[in-house]
Design a protein around this motif. Structure first.
Motif, PDB file in Angstrom:
ATOM      1  N   PHE A   7       0.808  -1.222   0.000  1.00  0.00           N
ATOM      2  CA  PHE A   7       0.000   0.000   0.000  1.00  0.00           C
ATOM      3  C   PHE A   7       0.841   1.272   0.000  1.00  0.00           C
ATOM      4  CE2 PHE A   7      -3.230  -3.007   1.518  1.00  0.00           C
ATOM      5  CZ  PHE A   7      -4.264  -2.668   0.665  1.00  0.00           C
ATOM      6  N   LEU A  62       0.928   3.155  -3.333  1.00  0.00           N
ATOM      7  CA  LEU A  62      -0.404   3.653  -3.688  1.00  0.00           C
ATOM      8  C   LEU A  62      -0.732   4.923  -2.918  1.00  0.00           C
ATOM      9  CD1 LEU A  62      -2.380   0.267  -3.766  1.00  0.00           C
ATOM     10  CD2 LEU A  62      -1.296   1.490  -5.669  1.00  0.00           C
ATOM     11  N   LEU A  63      -0.369   4.965  -1.648  1.00  0.00           N
ATOM     12  CA  LEU A  63      -0.586   6.170  -0.846  1.00  0.00           C
ATOM     13  C   LEU A  63       0.392   7.273  -1.238  1.00  0.00           C
ATOM     14  CD1 LEU A  63      -1.219   4.603   2.687  1.00  0.00           C
ATOM     15  CD2 LEU A  63      -2.906   5.554   1.108  1.00  0.00           C
ATOM     16  N   GLU A  64       1.588   6.880  -1.614  1.00  0.00           N
ATOM     17  CA  GLU A  64       2.606   7.868  -1.983  1.00  0.00           C
ATOM     18  C   GLU A  64       2.137   8.713  -3.163  1.00  0.00           C
ATOM     19  OE1 GLU A  64       5.854   9.996  -1.255  1.00  0.00           O
ATOM     20  OE2 GLU A  64       5.395   8.181  -0.111  1.00  0.00           O
ATOM     21  N   LYS A  65       1.377   8.126  -4.062  1.00  0.00           N
ATOM     22  CA  LYS A  65       0.856   8.873  -5.207  1.00  0.00           C
ATOM     23  C   LYS A  65      -0.066  10.009  -4.771  1.00  0.00           C
ATOM     24  CE  LYS A  65       0.986   4.886  -8.343  1.00  0.00           C
ATOM     25  NZ  LYS A  65       0.158   3.940  -9.155  1.00  0.00           N
ATOM     26  N   ARG A  66      -0.619   9.898  -3.568  1.00  0.00           N
ATOM     27  CA  ARG A  66      -1.561  10.921  -3.093  1.00  0.00           C
ATOM     28  C   ARG A  66      -0.998  11.683  -1.895  1.00  0.00           C
ATOM     29  NH1 ARG A  66      -7.545   8.216  -3.275  1.00  0.00           N
ATOM     30  NH2 ARG A  66      -8.099  10.427  -3.073  1.00  0.00           N
ATOM     31  N   ASN A  84      -3.741   8.782   6.457  1.00  0.00           N
ATOM     32  CA  ASN A  84      -4.683   8.507   5.363  1.00  0.00           C
ATOM     33  C   ASN A  84      -6.079   8.217   5.898  1.00  0.00           C
ATOM     34  OD1 ASN A  84      -3.733   5.943   6.397  1.00  0.00           O
ATOM     35  ND2 ASN A  84      -4.632   4.957   4.599  1.00  0.00           N
ATOM     36  N   ALA A 131      -5.616   0.632   3.403  1.00  0.00           N
ATOM     37  CA  ALA A 131      -6.303   0.675   2.107  1.00  0.00           C
ATOM     38  C   ALA A 131      -6.971   2.016   1.843  1.00  0.00           C
ATOM     39  CB  ALA A 131      -7.342  -0.444   2.035  1.00  0.00           C
ATOM     40  N   SER A 166      -6.117   4.510  -0.950  1.00  0.00           N
ATOM     41  CA  SER A 166      -5.213   3.815  -1.874  1.00  0.00           C
ATOM     42  C   SER A 166      -5.895   3.491  -3.190  1.00  0.00           C
ATOM     43  CB  SER A 166      -4.719   2.509  -1.246  1.00  0.00           C
ATOM     44  OG  SER A 166      -5.744   1.512  -1.267  1.00  0.00           O
ATOM     45  N   GLY A 167      -7.223   3.528  -3.197  1.00  0.00           N
ATOM     46  CA  GLY A 167      -7.972   3.124  -4.376  1.00  0.00           C
ATOM     47  C   GLY A 167      -8.293   1.651  -4.406  1.00  0.00           C
ATOM     48  N   GLU A 168      -7.853   0.897  -3.383  1.00  0.00           N
ATOM     49  CA  GLU A 168      -8.116  -0.532  -3.314  1.00  0.00           C
ATOM     50  C   GLU A 168      -8.598  -0.894  -1.907  1.00  0.00           C
ATOM     51  OE1 GLU A 168      -4.876  -2.966  -4.579  1.00  0.00           O
ATOM     52  OE2 GLU A 168      -4.437  -1.761  -6.352  1.00  0.00           O
ATOM     53  N   GLU A 184     -11.224  -0.063  -0.145  1.00  0.00           N
ATOM     54  CA  GLU A 184     -11.752   1.009   0.693  1.00  0.00           C
ATOM     55  C   GLU A 184     -13.192   0.782   1.129  1.00  0.00           C
ATOM     56  OE1 GLU A 184     -11.139   4.206  -2.119  1.00  0.00           O
ATOM     57  OE2 GLU A 184      -9.462   4.965  -0.926  1.00  0.00           O
TER      58      GLU A 184
END
Length: 340
Positions: free
Chosen positions: A23, A26-30, A95, A295, A298-300, A302
């Motif tokens: 994860f 995925l979080l780093e992108k946001r 997050n 999650a 993360s887009g996954e 949730e």
């Protein structure tokens, strides 16, 4: 979530590292979005472990009605955990606060003292003190919102929801099952609408394979004290009046929990129901013990956040109504039984 599903077993220390690594990118992108969300830190006690972060919804986006309030208490096996983790995992828990704030929920994440420096019930008392500080300082909290002050009358101070994960769920349930730590007349009880223990640790056997060796003795002091003060034991000997006055219960557990945690959740829910408590019990599908809060955003995976009563304002309001109906039905049935 593919990584979570592909892991060969469900034991906590087997899934911890791979889950965080899955994860993290995925979080780093946001990161910019997460770190840019309105947040303030407050001191609720005397040490650096007595701090809490408040995540604010945009007051301009709040419709008419009360703003729900969610308290979240993280886990960590009683001996570790922090509301703000160290890099490269520093978006964890942040997050969660941002996720619920984006759904219109004023979200609070509080630190508490850890074993072995703190023994039972000191971390439980810390959570009590964090709740008490928030309830007695709403003007301070709301005036500090970076996006602008809130209208105090719009915040649901009388309808708090308290969520805890793993050891955090243990602390939350210990608090509300302990009349000596949280007296029946406490304003905190009156202000709390619901409890949301998630993947909780309620009942222990020795040796306990789901925790670090010695963690229970480090926290409780001894095997004897553990068995006497674990939440399941507190529930067993709780006065019926205390149980009748508990906030409404919404219990969550992951589909891929370790067997010991799965079983203790089943046992705890059954024990609550055997004592006459209505419980909403839901499964976080596809998740292991670690993954649900990682999650979020993360887009996954949730979906569980939208399942909970704090996942959106609309679902919060619907569940609030459902809990009120269930409580009324239960009280009606109790009156009928008592009459005969």
């Amino acid at each position: 979530m593919e990584v979570v599903g592909a892991l060969p077993d469900n034991e906590i220390f087997s899934v911890l590292g791979p889950t965080l690594e899955a994860f993290k990118p995925l979080l780093e992108k946001r990161r910019a979005e997460i770190e840019g969300s309105p947040r303030r830190t407050f001191q609720y006690g005397s040490t650096d472990r007595h701090q809490l972060d408040v995540y604010y919804p945009d007051p301009k986006a709040i419709p008419d009605g009360k703003i729900p309030v969610l308290f979240f208490e993280y886990g960590g096996g009683f001996v570790m955990g922090d509301r703000k983790l160290q890099p490269p995992y520093d978006l964890g828990y942040t997050n969660l606060g941002v996720f619920f704030a984006q759904h219109g929920i004023l979200t609070v994440i509080a630190d508490y003292r850890l074993a072995p420096a703190a023994k039972f019930p000191q971390p439980v008392e810390d959570i009590r003190d964090a709740l008490a500080w928030f309830l007695t300082n709403p003007s301070t909290v709301l005036a500090a919102c970076p996006a602008g002050p809130y209208d105090l009358t719009k915040v649901g101070l009388g309808k708090l929801f308290v969520m805890g994960h793993s050891a955090g769920a243990n602390h939350v349930m210990s608090l509300f099952l302990s009349p000596t730590v949280l007296p029946p007349t406490s304003p905190i009880r009156a202000a709390t609408r619901g409890l949301i223990p998630k993947g909780g640790a309620y009942r222990f056997k020795f040796p306990d394979t789901d925790l670090q060796p010695g963690a229970l003795e480090s926290y409780y002091g001894s095997e004897e004290v553990t068995l006497e003060n674990m939440p399941y034991a507190l529930l067993e000997r709780a006065d019926q009046t205390l149980l009748d006055g508990l906030p409404e219960m919404f219990v969550l557990r992951s589909e891929r929990e370790p067997e010991g945690i799965r079983q203790m959740n089943e046992d705890f829910v059954k024990a609550l129901e055997d004592r006459g408590k209505t419980v909403r019990y839901e499964l976080m599908k596809g998740h292991n013990h670690i993954s649900p809060h990682w999650a979020l955003l993360s887009g996954e995976g949730e979906e569980w956040g939208r399942l909970s009563p704090s996942g959106s304002r609309r679902e919060f309001e619907i569940l609030d109504q459902e809990l009120a109906v269930m409580y009324d039905i239960y009280m009606d049935q109790k009156s009928i039984v008592t009459a005969f």
